[in-house]
Motif scaffolding. Structure first.
Motif, PDB file in Angstrom:
ATOM      1  N   ASP A   1       2.162  -1.346  18.118  1.00  0.00           N
ATOM      2  CA  ASP A   1       1.699  -0.947  19.165  1.00  0.00           C
ATOM      3  C   ASP A   1       2.829  -0.792  20.482  1.00  0.00           C
ATOM      4  OD1 ASP A   1      -1.146  -0.459  18.924  1.00  0.00           O
ATOM      5  OD2 ASP A   1      -1.548  -2.659  19.178  1.00  0.00           O
ATOM      6  N   ILE A   2       3.803  -1.963  20.322  1.00  0.00           N
ATOM      7  CA  ILE A   2       4.837  -1.654  21.267  1.00  0.00           C
ATOM      8  C   ILE A   2       5.851  -0.746  21.031  1.00  0.00           C
ATOM      9  CG2 ILE A   2       4.407  -4.254  22.164  1.00  0.00           C
ATOM     10  CD1 ILE A   2       6.728  -5.078  20.580  1.00  0.00           C
TER      11      ILE A   2
ATOM     12  N   VAL B   1       6.723   0.801  27.209  1.00  0.00           N
ATOM     13  CA  VAL B   1       5.956  -0.357  27.051  1.00  0.00           C
ATOM     14  C   VAL B   1       6.727  -1.585  27.601  1.00  0.00           C
ATOM     15  CG1 VAL B   1       5.600  -1.980  24.950  1.00  0.00           C
ATOM     16  CG2 VAL B   1       4.792   0.195  25.048  1.00  0.00           C
TER      17      VAL B   1
ATOM     18  N   LEU C   1      -0.420  -8.652  21.645  1.00  0.00           N
ATOM     19  CA  LEU C   1      -0.042  -7.114  21.058  1.00  0.00           C
ATOM     20  C   LEU C   1       0.697  -7.249  19.589  1.00  0.00           C
ATOM     21  CD1 LEU C   1       2.547  -5.613  23.496  1.00  0.00           C
ATOM     22  CD2 LEU C   1       1.553  -8.129  23.911  1.00  0.00           C
TER      23      LEU C   1
ATOM     24  N   SER D   1      -2.561  -0.145  21.914  1.00  0.00           N
ATOM     25  CA  SER D   1      -1.807   0.736  22.564  1.00  0.00           C
ATOM     26  C   SER D   1      -2.116   1.609  23.752  1.00  0.00           C
ATOM     27  CB  SER D   1      -1.219   1.628  21.522  1.00  0.00           C
ATOM     28  OG  SER D   1      -2.264   2.536  20.868  1.00  0.00           O
ATOM     29  N   GLN D   2      -3.425   1.813  23.862  1.00  0.00           N
ATOM     30  CA  GLN D   2      -4.119   2.549  24.797  1.00  0.00           C
ATOM     31  C   GLN D   2      -3.964   1.894  26.147  1.00  0.00           C
ATOM     32  OE1 GLN D   2      -7.699   4.361  24.239  1.00  0.00           O
ATOM     33  NE2 GLN D   2      -7.196   5.598  22.180  1.00  0.00           N
TER      34      GLN D   2
ATOM     35  N   LYS E   1       5.272   2.386  19.877  1.00  0.00           N
ATOM     36  CA  LYS E   1       4.802   3.529  19.962  1.00  0.00           C
ATOM     37  C   LYS E   1       5.696   4.334  21.255  1.00  0.00           C
ATOM     38  CE  LYS E   1       0.637   3.324  17.515  1.00  0.00           C
ATOM     39  NZ  LYS E   1      -1.047   3.024  17.737  1.00  0.00           N
ATOM     40  N   ASN E   2       5.821   3.761  22.165  1.00  0.00           N
ATOM     41  CA  ASN E   2       6.626   4.223  23.232  1.00  0.00           C
ATOM     42  C   ASN E   2       7.187   3.071  23.944  1.00  0.00           C
ATOM     43  OD1 ASN E   2       7.688   5.587  25.501  1.00  0.00           O
ATOM     44  ND2 ASN E   2       5.417   6.358  26.222  1.00  0.00           N
ATOM     45  N   SER E   3       8.522   2.633  23.318  1.00  0.00           N
ATOM     46  CA  SER E   3       9.079   1.376  23.582  1.00  0.00           C
ATOM     47  C   SER E   3       9.662   1.351  25.086  1.00  0.00           C
ATOM     48  CB  SER E   3      10.225   0.925  22.710  1.00  0.00           C
ATOM     49  OG  SER E   3      10.888   2.261  22.574  1.00  0.00           O
TER      50      SER E   3
ATOM     51  N   ILE F   1      -1.493  -0.411  27.078  1.00  0.00           N
ATOM     52  CA  ILE F   1      -0.280  -1.009  27.627  1.00  0.00           C
ATOM     53  C   ILE F   1       0.355   0.279  28.321  1.00  0.00           C
ATOM     54  CG2 ILE F   1       1.987  -1.926  26.838  1.00  0.00           C
ATOM     55  CD1 ILE F   1       1.074  -2.566  23.963  1.00  0.00           C
TER      56      ILE F   1
ATOM     57  N   ASN G   1     -11.168   3.703  20.107  1.00  0.00           N
ATOM     58  CA  ASN G   1      -9.762   4.386  20.383  1.00  0.00           C
ATOM     59  C   ASN G   1      -9.929   5.737  20.111  1.00  0.00           C
ATOM     60  OD1 ASN G   1      -7.996   2.100  20.846  1.00  0.00           O
ATOM     61  ND2 ASN G   1      -8.179   1.456  18.892  1.00  0.00           N
TER      62      ASN G   1
END
Length: 504
Positions: free
Chosen positions: A405-406, A413, A401, A372-373, A408-410, A375, A336
């Motif tokens: 992770d979801i 995402v 997931l 996360s990288q 972080k930038n909803s 999605i 990552n």
């Protein structure tokens, strides 16, 4: 007898939010200074520990349902309010709020010591890093474990060992400032976050911690003494990220042990041996994919009623240059950091889809973990290509997931997940019970199933909390998967509690 406070506006309610610990808030949707979802959102912010019941007219039922996603626990239609319905709504709202608070505590606090757990510590560290980056303030992390703890555990038993950890936790809290975060990361490992303290002050507090830990204590009629070794890392001198600072402090702690224990060492005081080792590891990882060193292992998920396999989860392993099979914890964080996860993740999806497509006489699904990288809209194209080239039906692919992770930038995402859903690809929310574990996210994102974390299940073995979570997830028309099932007893308990799939 319960005390009731009546107010007519949000502004008036705000004057009471610091004075009383309210258990229940009953509100209309139309208030003089707030309406609809806004009113519920503001009340939830003012009284985060209180259950909220919304009173709504029949024409506003859709708004009331929306309010459930923003903090309310139940609603009542005004034209249907009577004694039984009112009692039911209040009881359900309070019980549901209690379950949510229990889940939150399980997710963020260590059940033995009451300290922050690893998840909460990392969350606070990330937030603190963002603050000091803006303000140019000071931040340090101290990592520590106990010397001779294993000897106490082995000779006096685990109950005494647990009591020792509780005593140590209280001693640590007594040594630090109220603004500092003390966490138990697991076993006898602890970490402390110091924000706004210069390095010399952290060193002073560190030696105060060592002195406190080393004080004798009476346990089970025995005089017990343990010691500790500390490692410290400062931002930005020793690391720029939460993971980087923790690794640096951990490495410095082992330097303290090698120097004779009972001391504090700062990161960067050692030779470049660790740096060179990391460089070699990075070099090997960059070549691992082209050398064909990555492998996939598979673990089945079975239906409790029949014992038949329904899905198979994929696990990535790395066979390094020495032929050792390395588990994900030994290389995924580095992938990552190096930005290689999208490329490796694409290989995993292609390999898994082609393997699953060879099971022509089976209807098993294959489950792949995403970070996360991955999605992103580009990864949607990767999945499309993998499905097309392998010939696998999209509904036989599941993507797992985590909630963190979801979140972080909803917005981005949600768009990506919708595209997966449109193709018929299944989505599973993984590690439920270790993060925020908010039911509102289950409604917001198009997931098909929730996977209960093995540690969460172990800590709540056979408890009402587990059953409540399963029932709530089922109420949202989602499937429940339980992982970490290792014994027949666990299998039977989770089957009775209604889990749809078991994995272990």
């Amino acid at each position: 007898c319960s005390e009731i406070t009546h107010v007519t506006t949000i502004e008036e309610a705000q004057r009471h939010c610091c004075d009383d610990d309210f258990e229940l808030v009953i509100t209309e949707l139309a208030l003089p200074d707030a309406r609809g979802v806004e009113a519920v959102t503001r009340l939830h912010h003012l009284f985060p520990n209180a259950a909220i019941v919304v009173l709504s007219s029949s024409g506003n039922e859709s708004v009331a349902l929306q309010a459930l996603k923003t903090g309310a626990q139940d609603y009542l239609l005004k034209d249907r309010v009577d004694g039984p319905n009112f009692k039911r709504a209040v009881r359900y709202a309070v019980e549901r709020k209690t379950s949510e608070k229990n889940l939150l505590r399980l997710a963020y606090y260590d059940h033995l010591t009451g300290l922050a757990n690893r998840q909460l510590f990392q969350d606070r560290l990330v937030q603190a890093l963002a603050r000091v980056n803006r303000t140019k303030g000071e931040l340090s992390v101290v990592f520590m474990d106990l010397d001779r703890f294993k000897a106490v555990n082995d000779s006096l038993g685990h109950e005494v060992g647990d009591k020792l950890l509780q005593v140590i936790a209280n001693r640590l809290l007594a040594c630090v400032r109220q603004t500092d975060t003390v966490a138990r990361l697991g076993g006898d490992e602890f970490a402390i976050l110091f924000e706004g303290a210069p390095e010399h002050e952290v060193s002073r507090l560190g030696y105060r911690l060592i002195e406190a830990v080393c004080q004798p204590m009476e346990l089970a009629g025995e005089r017990v003494c343990v010691g500790t070794s500390l490692g410290a890392a400062a931002y930005p001198k020793h690391g720029f990220t939460a993971d980087g600072l923790l690794r640096a402090a951990d490495s410095a702690m082992y330097k303290s042990k090698q120097a004779g224990r009972g001391r504090l060492s700062w990161a960067g005081e050692e030779t470049n041996v660790h740096a060179l080792r990391r460089l070699r590891l990075e070099s090997e990882l960059r070549q691992a994919l082209s050398k064909g060193q990555f492998e996939l292992l598979y673990q089945p998920q079975v239906r409790p009623a029949t014992g038949g396999i329904e899905s198979v989860e994929v696990f990535l392993r790395w066979r390094n240059n020495e032929g050792q099979l390395i588990s994900p914890g030994g290389f995924l964080p580095m992938l990552n950091e190096m930005g290689l996860m999208p490329e490796v993740g694409a290989w995993v999806v292609h390999k898994a889809c082609h393997q699953a497509a060879q099971w022509r006489n089976k209807d098993w699904r294959v489950a792949v973990n995403l970070g996360s990288q991955q999605i992103t809209t580009d990864f949607v194209d990767v999945v499309d290509q993998a499905i097309r080239e392998s010939g696998l039906s999209p509904d036989r692919l599941e993507l797992e997931l985590t909630e963190l992770d979801i979140l972080k930038n909803s917005e981005q995402v949600a768009s990506v997940l919708d595209r997966f859903t449109e193709r018929g690809v299944g989505l599973v929310l993984d590690d439920f019970g270790t993060g925020y574990s908010s039911l509102s996210y289950l409604k917001r994102f198009p997931v098909n199933a929730v996977k209960l974390d093995g540690k969460f299940l172990a800590e709540n073995d056979g408890s009402k909390v587990t059953r409540a979570v399963i029932d709530l997830v089922h109420a949202l028309d989602l499937k429940v998967v339980a992982e970490g099932v290792e014994t027949q007893e666990q299998f039977d308990k989770l089957s009775r509690q209604g889990c749809d799939r078991l994995q272990g």
